[in-house]
Design a protein around this motif. Structure first.
Motif, short mmCIF file in Angstrom:
data_model
loop_
_atom_site.label_atom_id
_atom_site.label_comp_id
_atom_site.label_asym_id
_atom_site.label_seq_id
_atom_site.Cartn_x
_atom_site.Cartn_y
_atom_site.Cartn_z
N UNK A 206 0.85 -1.19 0.00
CA UNK A 206 0.00 0.00 0.00
C UNK A 206 0.88 1.23 0.00
N UNK A 207 0.58 2.16 -0.89
CA UNK A 207 1.31 3.43 -0.95
C UNK A 207 0.54 4.47 -0.15
N UNK A 208 1.25 5.11 0.76
CA UNK A 208 0.59 6.13 1.58
C UNK A 208 0.15 7.31 0.71
N UNK A 209 -0.51 8.24 1.33
CA UNK A 209 -1.03 9.40 0.61
C UNK A 209 0.10 10.16 -0.07
N UNK A 210 -0.05 10.43 -1.37
CA UNK A 210 0.93 11.19 -2.14
C UNK A 210 0.31 12.54 -2.45
N UNK A 211 0.95 13.62 -1.94
CA UNK A 211 0.38 14.96 -2.12
C UNK A 211 0.54 15.45 -3.56
N UNK A 212 1.75 15.36 -4.11
CA UNK A 212 2.02 15.86 -5.46
C UNK A 212 2.90 14.86 -6.19
N UNK A 213 2.50 14.48 -7.38
CA UNK A 213 3.28 13.58 -8.22
C UNK A 213 3.42 14.21 -9.59
N UNK A 214 4.61 14.22 -10.13
CA UNK A 214 4.82 14.83 -11.45
C UNK A 214 4.08 14.07 -12.54
N UNK A 215 4.46 12.82 -12.82
CA UNK A 215 3.83 12.03 -13.88
C UNK A 215 3.75 10.58 -13.43
N UNK A 216 2.56 9.97 -13.57
CA UNK A 216 2.35 8.55 -13.33
C UNK A 216 2.10 7.90 -14.68
N UNK A 217 3.01 6.99 -15.07
CA UNK A 217 2.90 6.39 -16.41
C UNK A 217 1.68 5.50 -16.51
N UNK A 218 1.53 4.55 -15.61
CA UNK A 218 0.41 3.62 -15.66
C UNK A 218 -0.14 3.44 -14.25
N UNK A 219 -1.47 3.61 -14.12
CA UNK A 219 -2.14 3.42 -12.84
C UNK A 219 -3.37 2.56 -13.09
N UNK A 220 -3.29 1.30 -12.62
CA UNK A 220 -4.37 0.36 -12.90
C UNK A 220 -5.60 0.68 -12.07
N UNK A 221 -5.44 0.80 -10.76
CA UNK A 221 -6.58 1.05 -9.87
C UNK A 221 -6.18 2.11 -8.85
N UNK A 225 -8.70 10.01 -5.93
CA UNK A 225 -7.81 11.04 -6.45
C UNK A 225 -8.35 12.38 -5.98
N UNK A 226 -7.58 13.05 -5.15
CA UNK A 226 -8.06 14.32 -4.58
C UNK A 226 -8.05 15.44 -5.60
N UNK A 227 -6.98 15.56 -6.36
CA UNK A 227 -6.88 16.67 -7.31
C UNK A 227 -6.15 16.18 -8.56
N UNK A 228 -6.88 15.99 -9.65
CA UNK A 228 -6.31 15.54 -10.92
C UNK A 228 -6.44 16.68 -11.91
N UNK A 229 -5.30 17.27 -12.29
CA UNK A 229 -5.33 18.47 -13.14
C UNK A 229 -5.51 18.12 -14.61
N UNK A 230 -4.96 16.98 -15.08
CA UNK A 230 -5.04 16.62 -16.49
C UNK A 230 -5.45 15.17 -16.64
N UNK A 231 -6.02 14.90 -17.79
CA UNK A 231 -6.38 13.53 -18.15
C UNK A 231 -6.05 13.38 -19.63
#
Length: 380
Positions: A206-221, A225-231
């Motif tokens: 389990x990954x703890x809460x991540x406040x800011x992430x630059x780029x996530x290549x693949x996210x299955x599940x 998501x608290x704040x998603x700026x782009x899709x």
């Protein structure tokens, strides 16, 4: 001699200063203060110089006195050679005592046979070797201390007096924690997430809460998501009018065709306004705020036509008001009328008012026939 007087603070009873006149180099007569010479210690008391009290002098360091034996008076009744020898001996003794680096300012008393010297003043001494000075108090230091001086005894240092310096580290840093970090939010420096290597999280991890992430290549599940700026590399538009702020906005392109079907509903339709004529002018406020009219349905079974006017106002229309919409209901004893459906609606920015009379003029006040005219206004 007589002196001129110069009064200090004239008119206030000041002291009188003695002055005298003299002829200057330009042959002009000048007035100067008249003074006297006195000697003594600093701040007094002072002894004026006169015939009885001469001005005391002392020999300057390194200087010699020119003494002529012929100027020394001989003792009465003694041989000249004996008196001169005595004088020479006395002068040699004085010269040996005055020679050297001793500078005396004040009174010098010399005892017989080379006794002590009492100095009433300052002695200037010359030291060419190493001085050893004992210090019983605190000595302020203006320059840096040597390593030997620092090691000799503890030197108190104020942190406020230590300047700030930038620390440069070119190698690897090793940080050791002497105890566990306390509970709560702990930040150790700044970690640049973009420079971290690829992180793989297994299914059981389990990954703890991540406040800011630059780029996530693949996210299955992802549960939340608290704040998603782009899709898909595009900014996400949120909020759709009366919808909640978290609703994603959907925009239909102008070149897309979306099939639509009218369905019956229990809400969202127009509101009807309806009347049956009496022996009076029909005037009323349909809606006392901004709105739109989507349909008009009027019927007349009288022989003469009647006239319908709509107004953009929140008060009951009168003969002095100007209508925004006019229409005529034809007369027909077998019943005449019209049905006007307006899908986009007629906009009234202030309010919706109605006035129906038997005459055509806007200021007409002719009453309608009783029970001959029916009217309906569909609005929102």
């Amino acid at each position: 001699m007589a002196f001129d007087g110069l009064t200090l603070n004239p008119g206030s009873g000041g002291a009188t200063l003695a002055t005298d006149s003299f002829t200057d180099t330009d042959s002009a007569t000048r007035i100067m203060p008249f003074g006297a010479v006195a000697f003594g210690e600093l701040n007094g008391p002072y002894t004026p110089v006169d015939e009885e009290h001469g001005l005391p002098v002392h020999q300057q360091l390194g200087a010699t006195w020119a003494v002529s034996l012929t100027t020394i008076p001989l003792a009465a009744g003694a041989a000249t050679a004996a008196n001169q020898a005595t004088a020479i001996t006395a002068l040699a003794s004085i010269d040996s005592r005055l020679a050297g680096t001793l500078a005396v300012v004040g009174t010098v008393t010399i005892g017989d046979g080379g006794g002590s010297i009492t100095v009433d003043g300052t002695i200037a001494a010359t030291q060419s070797g190493v001085w050893t000075v004992g210090i019983s108090g605190t000595v302020p230091v203006s320059g840096p201390l040597t390593d030997t001086q620092l090691r000799a005894s503890a030197v108190p240092v104020s942190l406020a007096a230590v300047p700030t310096h930038a620390v440069t580290q070119s190698g690897a840093w090793t940080v050791s924690l002497s105890a566990a970090l306390p509970a709560g939010t702990n930040n150790i420096g700044d970690v640049d997430v973009l420079t971290l290597p690829a992180v793989t999280i297994a299914a059981a991890q389990t990954l703890a809460t991540v406040t800011t992430v630059g780029t996530v290549t693949t996210l299955t599940t992802c549960a939340t998501v608290t704040n998603l700026a782009q899709l898909g590399g595009q900014a996400i538009a949120m909020g759709t009018g009366a919808r909640t702020a978290g609703t994603q906005r959907v925009t239909i392109a102008t070149d897309d065709v979306v099939p639509a079907q009218a369905i019956a509903g229990t809400s969202g339709g127009t509101t009807p306004y309806s009347f049956l004529s009496t022996a009076a002018v029909q005037a009323a406020v349909v809606k006392a705020s901004a709105g739109q009219v989507y349909g008009l349905r009027f019927f007349n079974k009288g022989a003469a036509p009647v006239y319908v006017r709509l107004y953009n106002q929140t008060t009951t229309p009168g003969t002095s008001d100007t209508p925004n919409y006019r229409c005529m209901v034809p007369g027909n004893t077998a019943v005449g009328g019209f049905v006007d459906t307006i899908p986009p609606g007629i906009t009234f920015g202030t309010g919706i008012g109605i006035r129906v009379t038997a005459g055509v003029a806007d200021n007409d006040a002719t009453a309608l026939p009783v029970n001959d005219v029916m009217g309906n206004v569909l609005y929102k």
